[in-house]
Design a protein around this motif. Structure first.
Motif, PDB file in Angstrom:
ATOM      1  N   VAL A  24       2.584  22.240   5.808  1.00  8.02           N
ATOM      2  CA  VAL A  24       2.566  20.883   5.280  1.00  8.02           C
ATOM      3  C   VAL A  24       1.593  20.836   4.109  1.00  8.02           C
ATOM      4  CG1 VAL A  24       2.087  18.464   5.738  1.00  8.02           C
ATOM      5  CG2 VAL A  24       3.156  19.874   7.503  1.00  8.02           C
ATOM      6  N   VAL A  25       2.121  20.528   2.911  1.00  7.99           N
ATOM      7  CA  VAL A  25       1.317  20.529   1.693  1.00  7.99           C
ATOM      8  C   VAL A  25       0.767  19.137   1.399  1.00  7.99           C
ATOM      9  CG1 VAL A  25       1.396  20.945  -0.802  1.00  7.99           C
ATOM     10  CG2 VAL A  25       2.626  22.453   0.765  1.00  7.99           C
ATOM     11  N   GLY A  26       1.541  18.127   1.740  1.00  8.40           N
ATOM     12  CA  GLY A  26       1.095  16.774   1.427  1.00  8.40           C
ATOM     13  C   GLY A  26       1.859  15.741   2.242  1.00  8.40           C
ATOM     14  N   ILE A  27       1.379  14.512   2.207  1.00  8.47           N
ATOM     15  CA  ILE A  27       2.002  13.388   2.919  1.00  8.47           C
ATOM     16  C   ILE A  27       2.144  12.239   1.924  1.00  8.47           C
ATOM     17  CG2 ILE A  27       1.887  11.787   4.851  1.00  8.47           C
ATOM     18  CD1 ILE A  27       2.064  14.602   5.780  1.00  8.47           C
ATOM     19  N   LEU A  28       3.363  11.672   1.852  1.00 12.59           N
ATOM     20  CA  LEU A  28       3.570  10.414   1.119  1.00 12.59           C
ATOM     21  C   LEU A  28       3.704   9.315   2.171  1.00 12.59           C
ATOM     22  CD1 LEU A  28       4.164   8.715  -1.388  1.00 12.59           C
ATOM     23  CD2 LEU A  28       6.561   9.401  -1.200  1.00 12.59           C
ATOM     24  N   PHE A  29       2.811   8.320   2.132  1.00 12.63           N
ATOM     25  CA  PHE A  29       2.859   7.296   3.169  1.00 12.63           C
ATOM     26  C   PHE A  29       2.683   5.912   2.553  1.00 12.63           C
ATOM     27  CE2 PHE A  29      -1.539   8.640   2.863  1.00 12.63           C
ATOM     28  CZ  PHE A  29      -2.280   7.452   2.922  1.00 12.63           C
ATOM     29  N   VAL A  30       3.232   4.903   3.280  1.00 11.60           N
ATOM     30  CA  VAL A  30       3.116   3.499   2.891  1.00 11.60           C
ATOM     31  C   VAL A  30       2.548   2.721   4.066  1.00 11.60           C
ATOM     32  CG1 VAL A  30       4.983   3.589   1.207  1.00 11.60           C
ATOM     33  CG2 VAL A  30       5.503   3.016   3.572  1.00 11.60           C
ATOM     34  N   MET A  31       1.851   1.583   3.766  1.00  9.83           N
ATOM     35  CA  MET A  31       1.208   0.787   4.803  1.00  9.83           C
ATOM     36  C   MET A  31       1.400  -0.702   4.524  1.00  9.83           C
ATOM     37  SD  MET A  31      -2.471   2.700   5.339  1.00  9.83           S
ATOM     38  CE  MET A  31      -2.632   4.215   6.269  1.00  9.83           C
ATOM     39  N   ILE A  59       0.851  -1.189   0.000  1.00  6.05           N
ATOM     40  CA  ILE A  59       0.000   0.000   0.000  1.00  6.05           C
ATOM     41  C   ILE A  59       0.884   1.235   0.000  1.00  6.05           C
ATOM     42  CG2 ILE A  59      -1.821   1.254   1.209  1.00  6.05           C
ATOM     43  CD1 ILE A  59      -2.507  -1.403   2.620  1.00  6.05           C
ATOM     44  N   ALA A  60       0.568   2.205  -0.841  1.00  7.11           N
ATOM     45  CA  ALA A  60       1.239   3.510  -0.839  1.00  7.11           C
ATOM     46  C   ALA A  60       0.230   4.545  -1.326  1.00  7.11           C
ATOM     47  CB  ALA A  60       2.485   3.499  -1.725  1.00  7.11           C
ATOM     48  N   ALA A  61       0.337   5.779  -0.816  1.00  6.37           N
ATOM     49  CA  ALA A  61      -0.619   6.812  -1.202  1.00  6.37           C
ATOM     50  C   ALA A  61      -0.017   8.189  -0.966  1.00  6.37           C
ATOM     51  CB  ALA A  61      -1.933   6.661  -0.432  1.00  6.37           C
ATOM     52  N   ILE A  62      -0.579   9.188  -1.668  1.00  7.62           N
ATOM     53  CA  ILE A  62      -0.231  10.602  -1.461  1.00  7.62           C
ATOM     54  C   ILE A  62      -1.512  11.318  -1.055  1.00  7.62           C
ATOM     55  CG2 ILE A  62       0.513  12.735  -2.561  1.00  7.62           C
ATOM     56  CD1 ILE A  62       2.311  11.108  -4.361  1.00  7.62           C
ATOM     57  N   ALA A  63      -1.447  12.031   0.076  1.00  2.57           N
ATOM     58  CA  ALA A  63      -2.565  12.859   0.531  1.00  2.57           C
ATOM     59  C   ALA A  63      -2.164  14.319   0.400  1.00  2.57           C
ATOM     60  CB  ALA A  63      -2.925  12.543   1.981  1.00  2.57           C
ATOM     61  N   LEU A  64      -2.953  15.121  -0.333  1.00  2.00           N
ATOM     62  CA  LEU A  64      -2.713  16.558  -0.462  1.00  2.00           C
ATOM     63  C   LEU A  64      -3.639  17.293   0.508  1.00  2.00           C
ATOM     64  CD1 LEU A  64      -2.422  16.882  -4.357  1.00  2.00           C
ATOM     65  CD2 LEU A  64      -0.602  16.599  -2.660  1.00  2.00           C
ATOM     66  N   LEU A  65      -3.107  18.329   1.158  1.00  2.00           N
ATOM     67  CA  LEU A  65      -3.802  18.963   2.278  1.00  2.00           C
ATOM     68  C   LEU A  65      -4.069  20.439   1.986  1.00  2.00           C
ATOM     69  CD1 LEU A  65      -1.495  17.549   5.085  1.00  2.00           C
ATOM     70  CD2 LEU A  65      -3.418  16.425   3.999  1.00  2.00           C
ATOM     71  N   ASP A  66      -5.230  20.973   2.529  1.00  2.00           N
ATOM     72  CA  ASP A  66      -5.416  22.418   2.614  1.00  2.00           C
ATOM     73  C   ASP A  66      -5.622  22.767   4.085  1.00  2.00           C
ATOM     74  OD1 ASP A  66      -7.976  21.705   3.248  1.00  2.00           O
ATOM     75  OD2 ASP A  66      -8.875  22.370   1.357  1.00  2.00           O
ATOM     76  N   GLU A  67      -6.156  23.928   4.377  1.00  2.00           N
ATOM     77  CA  GLU A  67      -6.208  24.386   5.770  1.00  2.00           C
ATOM     78  C   GLU A  67      -7.103  23.531   6.641  1.00  2.00           C
ATOM     79  OE1 GLU A  67      -7.188  28.513   8.262  1.00  2.00           O
ATOM     80  OE2 GLU A  67      -7.226  28.472   6.068  1.00  2.00           O
ATOM     81  N   HIS A  68      -8.168  22.953   6.090  1.00  2.00           N
ATOM     82  CA  HIS A  68      -9.141  22.258   6.923  1.00  2.00           C
ATOM     83  C   HIS A  68      -9.328  20.789   6.584  1.00  2.00           C
ATOM     84  CE1 HIS A  68     -10.264  26.101   8.626  1.00  2.00           C
ATOM     85  NE2 HIS A  68     -10.440  26.580   7.406  1.00  2.00           N
ATOM     86  N   GLN A  69      -8.831  20.342   5.468  1.00  2.00           N
ATOM     87  CA  GLN A  69      -9.164  18.990   5.040  1.00  2.00           C
ATOM     88  C   GLN A  69      -8.008  18.386   4.257  1.00  2.00           C
ATOM     89  OE1 GLN A  69     -11.112  17.069   6.004  1.00  2.00           O
ATOM     90  NE2 GLN A  69     -12.206  15.806   4.575  1.00  2.00           N
ATOM     91  N   GLY A  70      -8.060  17.051   4.101  1.00  2.00           N
ATOM     92  CA  GLY A  70      -7.080  16.339   3.290  1.00  2.00           C
ATOM     93  C   GLY A  70      -7.785  15.359   2.381  1.00  2.00           C
ATOM     94  N   ALA A  71      -7.120  15.012   1.291  1.00  2.00           N
ATOM     95  CA  ALA A  71      -7.731  14.088   0.335  1.00  2.00           C
ATOM     96  C   ALA A  71      -6.653  13.223  -0.291  1.00  2.00           C
ATOM     97  CB  ALA A  71      -8.490  14.858  -0.747  1.00  2.00           C
ATOM     98  N   ILE A  72      -7.002  11.975  -0.568  1.00  3.57           N
ATOM     99  CA  ILE A  72      -6.088  11.053  -1.234  1.00  3.57           C
ATOM    100  C   ILE A  72      -6.061  11.399  -2.713  1.00  3.57           C
ATOM    101  CG2 ILE A  72      -5.551   8.665  -1.738  1.00  3.57           C
ATOM    102  CD1 ILE A  72      -5.260   9.410   1.189  1.00  3.57           C
ATOM    103  N   SER A  73      -4.870  11.734  -3.224  1.00  2.00           N
ATOM    104  CA  SER A  73      -4.740  12.105  -4.638  1.00  2.00           C
ATOM    105  C   SER A  73      -4.212  10.958  -5.486  1.00  2.00           C
ATOM    106  CB  SER A  73      -3.806  13.317  -4.788  1.00  2.00           C
ATOM    107  OG  SER A  73      -4.370  14.449  -4.182  1.00  2.00           O
TER     108      SER A  73
END
Length: 772
Positions: free
Chosen positions: A124-131, A45-59
């Motif tokens: 923080v603009v985004g997160i690259l994470f693996v699971m 599993i790997a994913a990138i989440a992009l963030l704004d001031e109030h919320q995040g979304a998997i891109s």
């Protein structure tokens, strides 16, 4: 409940994250970045989440995500709060995740690692994470790669917003040039190589200037052509290829095995080029080949099973043990491992042992193809993949037929032990590991005039303390066998025994056999006395030190009492001094007899038609007179020289002997060292037609000549290395630079460099000083 995001000030980057006009090219780039993270970290599993001031979304995502939606980004909250990479082996054991809401998914998440993409203003603009669904750690290299990939999110968003990338260039060129993986882009129309990274250039040996002229087929091994054709057809249809192996050819023709992921890059509505990210698996392939060779040739039976117990692989040795002609026939006829067991419940027992102990080791009775039975030692353990998941079992089988027969023989021997002990002509005792007699034979009891029962149960050493000490030391070490010679006095008479010990009954006891060697010891003592007398005779033949215009000192140290070295020096007339040193192959009486014979030949000048003033004639005549086949394959080396004190010329010749060393000069600054040898240097006695030649040199005043046998420098040093001629010459040079050197000083210096006090070979050493 999900905790709110901390306030971030990066409004410009937030706008980028929310930009609905984000191009499809950027989505492809994010997907490639995500897939690369999964490959490098070896996670499903790997994913990138992009963030704004109030919320995040998997891109972008690879593999299954918990929550089946944007709720998965909430795993990233600890990364956002700490603003640094986080690696968690098991989130259920980490307090930062204890408040995370439970999810109804079938596969809970355990292993997690994430790294933030941080803008210049600190947001923080985004997160690259693996699971992973199992607990696991990342290696330092994988953590570094994850952080590097996360750092590419920000420039990737900016580049695609400005529409700067070209269609045929892959994203992240800086990172791709830092990775060890090979990256290439191929035009799907004409199959030209459009882009390669530095690792690709390094492994295949090409330069950037050569890239425009290369097509995919130029770097492919012939056996990979069909695979590559199929890959290009798949990619041209717009599909990706998860994993495939290829064989590439370097510029020099070397083969490079690679494994990689392939995807297509679009231009408009059509696939434009194929992107490949390869891992170099050449060393793995070579290891697999070596393992296969070992697997096929090993005499031990080897096998692999799937989880149900069906054979997936066996080696020829296993098939042979069970009576089959080949592994293929064995697998076709047997299939499941339960088919070889005589005990029908054995496979179930084995599974329980594997589950409880992690392995299974047992002696098992099995059936061969012809219906016969045999005993084998079977070992089995789980076969796991790189993630630690059990995917089958592997094991070995060893035929115990011979060992079973040996056990029966041993049991029979135990039953007849006393009869065997009494049948041995020497003294025999059986002693337990706690140093007590279990039994003795009649010869031992007769030796000490004691009944056998007098020994049983008594502690060893009550009659002979040295024997008792030997028994204790033998049981204290790991050796299975040992021996010792023990001299003693029995009933007032001298006695010498060779005692041989052998452990028995799984080291719980040992057998000690004593062989009477009294007469042999007496004979050896008499022989040593005779050899000493003979050695003294040989020593008496050697010349005394000379103290004329030329001063000569000498030393003779045989490795045994009789050696094969010999030397002499004498005046041929008032002006000519003959000097020689010879070394016969081997040691002992035969070598000494040959060296004395040569000494007598030269002293008597009994070599017909030989000018003893010419060393080459002397060596040629000796070679014709003494040949190996007439001397029991013995030969000798010799250095022979004649010094003219009027002309101060030294004429010499050498036959397989170390060079003489001439040292001249009065001070360290003027010291000159010369090795005296000639071109033809074969030993005397090997080839009858060899003719030797002369060489000559001038002798300066106060020069010193050293002539020696190779035993002086062929010594073992304490560090386990062998000393050399160059080391010995350097020792002579160093000592001459400091003070006048005597032979005793030379020998003492050499012994200091040896790992023992005695020499391995005979040593002869002459020191010739030309004072005027």
């Amino acid at each position: 409940m999900i905790a709110p995001f901390p306030h971030e000030k990066g409004l410009r980057m937030q706008a980028l994250c929310r930009d609905e006009r984000r191009s499809s090219q950027m989505d492809v780039a994010l997907e490639q970045l995500t897939r690369l993270a999964a490959q490098l970290c070896e996670t499903p599993i790997a994913a990138i989440a992009l963030l704004d001031e109030h919320q995040g979304a998997i891109s972008s995502q690879i593999g299954w995500l918990p929550g089946e939606g944007d709720g998965a980004w909430s795993f990233c909250l600890p990364v956002i709060r700490e603003r640094q990479a986080i690696v968690v082996r098991d989130i259920s054991q980490d307090e930062r995740f204890t408040s995370h809401p439970s999810l109804p998914d079938a596969k809970p998440i355990q292993g997690f690692a994430g790294a933030p993409a941080i803008a210049a203003d600190g947001s923080v603009v985004g997160i690259l994470f693996v699971m992973d669904s199992v607990a696991r750690n990342l290696t330092p290299a994988q953590i570094d790669a994850l952080q590097t990939l996360a750092g590419q999110i920000l420039p990737l968003l900016e580049l695609h917003r400005l529409q700067m990338p070209q269609p045929h260039h892959p994203p992240l060129p800086d990172f791709l040039d830092r990775t060890h993986d090979l990256v290439q882009t191929v035009d799907l129309c004409d199959h030209r190589l459009l882009y390669v990274n530095k690792s690709w250039l390094h492994h295949l040996g090409y330069s950037t200037a050569e890239l425009p002229n290369l097509r995919l087929w130029d770097i492919l091994a012939p056996e990979s052509t069909e695979t590559a054709t199929r890959l290009l057809e798949t990619l041209a249809s717009g599909e990706s290829v998860p994993t495939e192996e290829l064989i590439l050819l370097s510029k020099t023709g070397d083969r490079l095995w690679v494994e990689g992921y392939f995807s297509c890059q679009w231009e408009g509505a059509q696939p434009h080029c194929a992107i490949g990210i390869f891992r170099n698996i050449t060393s793995e392939k070579e290891t697999q080949f070596q393992y296969r060779q070992l697997f096929e040739k090993l005499s031990l039976g080897l096998f692999q099973l799937d989880l149900s117990g069906r054979y997936t692989q066996v080696n020829p040795a296993l098939a042979n043990i069970y009576g089959y002609d080949s592994p293929a026939e064995f697998v076709a006829r047997v299939n499941h491992i339960s088919g070889v067991y005589l005990n029908g419940d054995r496979w179930g027992q084995c599974q329980r042992q594997l589950q409880e102990n992690g392995n299974s080791v047992a002696e098992v009775e099995v059936k061969r193809q012809d219906g016969s039975l045999l005993w084998v030692l079977e070992t089995m353990r789980p076969l796991v993949d790189s993630r630690g998941q059990v995917i089958g079992y592997e094991g070995s089988v060893q035929d115990l037929t011979r060992s079973k027969q040996a056990e029966e023989t041993v049991q029979m021997a135990r039953n007849q032990l006393q009869a065997v002990l009494d049948a041995v002509p020497g003294t025999v005792s059986l002693i337990s590991s706690d140093f007590h007699y279990l039994g003795v034979n009649r010869h031992l009891s007769a030796t000490y005039n004691l009944p056998p029962g007098h020994f049983v149960g008594r502690e060893v050493g009550f009659r002979q303390s040295k024997f008792g000490q030997f028994v204790r030391e033998f049981f204290a070490n790991q050796s299975e066998e040992a021996s010792i010679e023990i001299d003693s006095e029995v009933n007032g008479a001298f006695r010498s025994d060779l005692v041989i010990a052998k452990k028995w009954l799984e080291d719980q006891a040992a057998v000690f056999v004593g062989i009477d060697i009294t007469e042999r010891k007496r004979a050896e003592a008499a022989l040593q006395a005779e050899l000493a007398e003979a050695a003294e005779y040989v020593r008496s033949l050697l010349p005394l030190p000379m103290n004329d215009a030329v001063t000569i000192d000498s030393r003779f140290i045989p490795s045994q009492q009789l050696g094969g070295d010999c030397f002499d020096y004498y005046w041929l007339d008032n002006d000519h001094l003959a000097i020689y040193l010879l070394d016969v192959s081997g040691h002992g009486s035969r070598a000494a007899l040959l060296s004395v014979s040569v000494l007598n030949l030269l002293r008597s000048r009994f070599l017909p038609n030989t000018d003893f003033y010419q060393p080459c004639q002397v060596l040629t005549a000796l070679n014709q007179a003494i040949q190996m086949e007439r001397q029991r394959n013995m030969y000798f080396t010799i250095w022979y020289g004649v010094y003219n004190q009027c002309t101060r010329q030294l004429v010499y010749s050498c036959a397989g002997h170390p060079p003489a060393i001439l040292i001249s000069g009065h001070s360290p600054g003027t010291l000159h060292v010369e090795q005296l040898r000639n071109e033809i240097c074969l030993p005397i006695g090997m080839f009858p037609t060899v003719e030797y030649s002369n060489a000559s040199c001038s002798i300066d005043s106060w020069s010193t000549l050293y002539i020696f046998s190779d035993g002086i420098y062929e010594i073992n040093t304490p560090d386990g290395n062998m000393w050399s001629l160059e080391n010995f010459i350097q020792l002579l040079t160093d000592y001459h630079q400091n003070y006048s050197l005597s032979l005793e000083q030379v020998l003492q210096a050499v012994r200091q460099r040896s790992d023992r006090d005695t020499f391995n070979d005979d040593v002869s050493l002459l020191q010739v000083k030309f004072q005027t």
